[in-house]
Design an enzyme around this catalytic site. Structure first.
Site, PDB file in Angstrom:
ATOM      1  N   THR A 148      -5.661  10.008  -0.204  1.00  0.00           N
ATOM      2  CA  THR A 148      -6.976   9.688   0.366  1.00  0.00           C
ATOM      3  C   THR A 148      -7.330  10.687   1.459  1.00  0.00           C
ATOM      4  OG1 THR A 148      -6.018   8.210   2.030  1.00  0.00           O
ATOM      5  CG2 THR A 148      -6.725   7.220  -0.065  1.00  0.00           C
ATOM      6  N   SER A 157     -12.430   5.109   3.392  1.00  0.00           N
ATOM      7  CA  SER A 157     -11.474   5.837   2.569  1.00  0.00           C
ATOM      8  C   SER A 157     -12.177   6.522   1.400  1.00  0.00           C
ATOM      9  CB  SER A 157     -10.411   4.871   2.037  1.00  0.00           C
ATOM     10  OG  SER A 157      -9.506   5.547   1.190  1.00  0.00           O
ATOM     11  N   TYR A 189     -13.748   4.132   9.951  1.00  0.00           N
ATOM     12  CA  TYR A 189     -12.967   4.721   8.854  1.00  0.00           C
ATOM     13  C   TYR A 189     -13.507   4.236   7.520  1.00  0.00           C
ATOM     14  CZ  TYR A 189      -8.855   5.597   5.844  1.00  0.00           C
ATOM     15  OH  TYR A 189      -8.012   6.010   4.842  1.00  0.00           O
ATOM     16  N   HIS A 202       0.778  -1.238   0.000  1.00  0.00           N
ATOM     17  CA  HIS A 202       0.000   0.000   0.000  1.00  0.00           C
ATOM     18  C   HIS A 202       0.812   1.291   0.000  1.00  0.00           C
ATOM     19  CE1 HIS A 202      -3.961   1.555  -0.098  1.00  0.00           C
ATOM     20  NE2 HIS A 202      -4.510   0.684   0.704  1.00  0.00           N
TER      21      HIS A 202
END
Length: 646
Positions: free
Chosen positions: A493, A482, A480, A369
């Site tokens: 993001t 994104s 959360y 990532h």
């Protein structure tokens, strides 16, 4: 200048110049997957810079977002710290804005956010890496044939990308009007920023940042002391294949830069598959699953031996890793675990992405990532799905002696063997604790939510809040979701926080059962409006999470007095994301998955297809993943019951 330059700055600058200057002679035209009217990075120089919100606005959004998570005492405490931040953080805001004006080629958050990933010393497995499963190939599910097609497609994708022939990424709100050749021809005629303004105002089409594509191929995260680095050699022509933990390479581009035929690729894969031996007793690949400090030390010792240095260089510089697994999954949860972490041996977790194939032909992309988010990866993913339908492989004359395959070998010291065995034990202990549960509801999908005129994403997020409320005895938790800011230069993001006052109020009302259906539907509409507003704020760079994160990084850099809010326990609590959620809006997706971001949390990947709702939920020991999934199923059905009455 910013202290946090892009890790891959040199690579990006070179790549930008190359694509913008139409280097269309690197690859022959026959190697292209696409041949675009507009060069790949046509809009890149004119994209707007990610805006920095005012400190006052971010503080107000912060207080609104945290209120449903806190009791009155906690809220009063954090409110006082927010008030102080508007004074204590004034010089930080001034400095952040000033630096941003001097760095118009990037965004204020790109450097710190990339650093956040690269400085993390924990293992990338489960902590950062995720996967997306591809739908079955209707032409063939033979793993080698399917892999041969995908290798060909990815090679041609890369050729189009590097020669600037890949279509620019554009978010089309009115595709009938803007996703056309006439739009492209007009954009090509317009000068400078006028092309961007015309695209925005007349076509409602929003070009997206494509810098992350520079690290899609031939890219690897390299473990280093304190902070990892990203490397990329786009000149490398080979792919790396791993079978039973044994690594092999072969060129997919010929010396004239044309792409190897699918039959020749298949021939190479067959030779690798048939010639691969048993698992190595001490697999080097497991080291990529170690914590980054352990892997840093082990890699430094590995490359002191010339053979190992050459082997690792081949792996690092390969287009990507192709994993041919020997076992197939018999359930959806087994598939998720196989694609998310597998046995840890038939992988190289540092690569930008890995294509994983099981014996039954099922395939997924596993990705690291730090280099980027979903924009570049999903573009490739969709291309693999669509192009597989029209790409054929039909090997007639198998000549294994003609296959040009090289084996990647390693030489190990006693100390390295001990480290490998230690990492293996830690890996199996850690991954064994991950639990997976999936759900599918076929009574509603995108079409249904269009009819009831509600945001499908908002409804699922409301259901997630209801599910947690049910299993926790009436509690809320930081959540959360994104949102991409790729409409801005070097955007990454922003956080959407789906736990709101509206979702809490609606949850309580539905579970109390005291209000009428029309009243409950009005509360659901309020949730949908609020969620849509939060998403819009996030994608337009008007959220608060990245802004406050940037200020905290700057405070640490400058030293002196750090605003108290950044070290406060309540602030840490509201950023302890018990529920990490993400949706993948693509019909090419079979299933996607990722681990929770905190040990006592849930990882919730969901998809809203045309005719159904799907979710893939993960949790560690200590959390009952089935209990949550059952509660989520019940919550979705309760909301659908209300909407059915409408």
């Amino acid at each position: 200048m910013l202290k946090y330059p892009l890790t891959q700055t040199v690579n990006i600058i070179f790549w930008n110049r190359k694509c913008l200057s139409h280097f269309s002679n690197i690859f022959p035209h026959s190697a292209y997957l696409e041949k675009s009217t507009l060069p790949t990075l046509y809009f890149q120089p004119y994209l707007p810079q990610l805006p920095i919100p005012t400190l006052q606005n971010s503080c107000q959004l912060y207080l609104t977002a945290v209120k449903p998570l806190l009791n009155s005492e906690q809220y009063s405490h954090i409110s006082s710290l927010v008030d102080k931040l508007q004074t204590e953080g004034r010089h930080l805001q001034y400095e952040l804005v000033a630096r941003n004006k001097l760095n118009k080629q990037t965004s204020y958050i790109t450097g710190p956010w990339t650093d956040r990933y690269l400085r993390d010393r924990s293992s990338v497995v489960l902590t950062h890496n995720a996967f997306i499963g591809l739908k079955p190939d209707l032409q063939t599910m033979d793993p080698l044939k399917r892999a041969a097609k995908m290798i060909s497609i990815t090679a041609r994708f890369k050729a189009s990308l590097l020669d600037g022939q890949l279509k620019p990424m554009i978010y089309h709100t009115q595709p009938i009007k803007s996703d056309t050749e006439s739009y492209a021809r007009l954009m090509k005629l317009l000068p400078g920023r006028l092309k961007i303004y015309t695209s925005y105002l007349y076509y409602k089409a929003y070009p997206l940042d494509m810098v992350q594509f520079s690290n899609l191929f031939n890219s690897t995260r390299i473990p280093m002391p304190e902070k990892d680095i990203l490397t990329c050699n786009t000149n490398a022509r080979h792919i790396c294949v791993v079978v039973n933990g044994n690594f092999y390479t072969f060129d997919v581009f010929l010396p004239d830069k044309s792409v190897l035929s699918t039959d020749e690729i298949y021939n190479n894969l067959l030779k690798i598959k048939q010639g691969s031996g048993d698992y190595p007793k001490h697999p080097v690949s497991i080291l990529t699953a170690a914590d980054r400090d352990t892997w840093t030390s082990a890699r430094a010792e590995l490359v002191q031996i010339e053979l190992n240095a050459k082997s690792i260089k081949l792996i690092d510089e390969s287009l990507y890793i192709l994993c041919l697994d020997s076992q197939e999954s018999v359930s959806a949860s087994e598939y998720t675990k196989a694609m998310l972490h597998g046995d840890g041996i038939n992988r190289w977790f540092d690569k930008s992405f890995q294509l994983i194939f099981q014996p039954n032909g099922h395939c997924s992309i596993h990705f690291e990532h730090s280099w980027g988010d979903g924009v570049a990866l999903l573009r490739l993913f969709n291309a693999l799905y669509e192009q597989s339908k029209i790409t054929s492989v039909d090997p007639q004359n198998i000549q294994l002696n003609d296959a040009k395959v090289n084996e990647v070998k390693f030489e190990l010291t006693d100390n390295l063997i001990q480290t490998i065995e230690k990492v293996k034990t830690e890996f199996y202990t850690r991954t064994k604790g991950l639990k997976v549960q999936e759900l599918q509801i076929i009574r509603a999908g995108k079409h249904y939510f269009k009819k009831v005129e509600l945001s499908s994403d908002a409804v699922i997020q409301l259901a997630i809040q209801m599910a947690y409320f049910l299993i926790s005895g009436g509690k809320t938790a930081a959540t959360y979701e994104s949102a991409s800011t790729s409409a801005f230069k070097h955007g990454r993001t922003e956080t959407v926080r789906p736990c709101t006052f509206e979702t809490l109020q609606c949850t309580k009302a539905i579970l109390n059962g005291k209000l009428s259906t029309p009243q409950l539907l009005e509360l659901m509409k309020a949730c949908s409006r609020k969620h849509s507003t939060l998403v819009k704020q996030a994608v337009m760079g008007k959220g608060f999470d990245r802004h406050l994160f940037g200020l905290s990084c700057l405070a640490n850099e400058l030293g002196g007095t750090i605003p108290k809010i950044f070290t406060d326990e309540v602030h840490k609590y509201i950023n302890h994301f018990t529920m990490s959620t993400s949706t993948l809006d693509s019909e090419a997706v079979l299933v996607g998955g990722f681990a929770p971001v905190v040990h006592d949390g849930y990882g919730i990947g969901y998809g809203i297809r045309e005719d159904r709702i799907e979710a893939n939920v993960t949790a560690y020991e200590g959390r009952e993943v089935k209990q949550f999934t059952d509660a989520l199923t019940n919550s979705i059905n309760m909301l659908l019951d209300l909407l059915d009455e409408k």
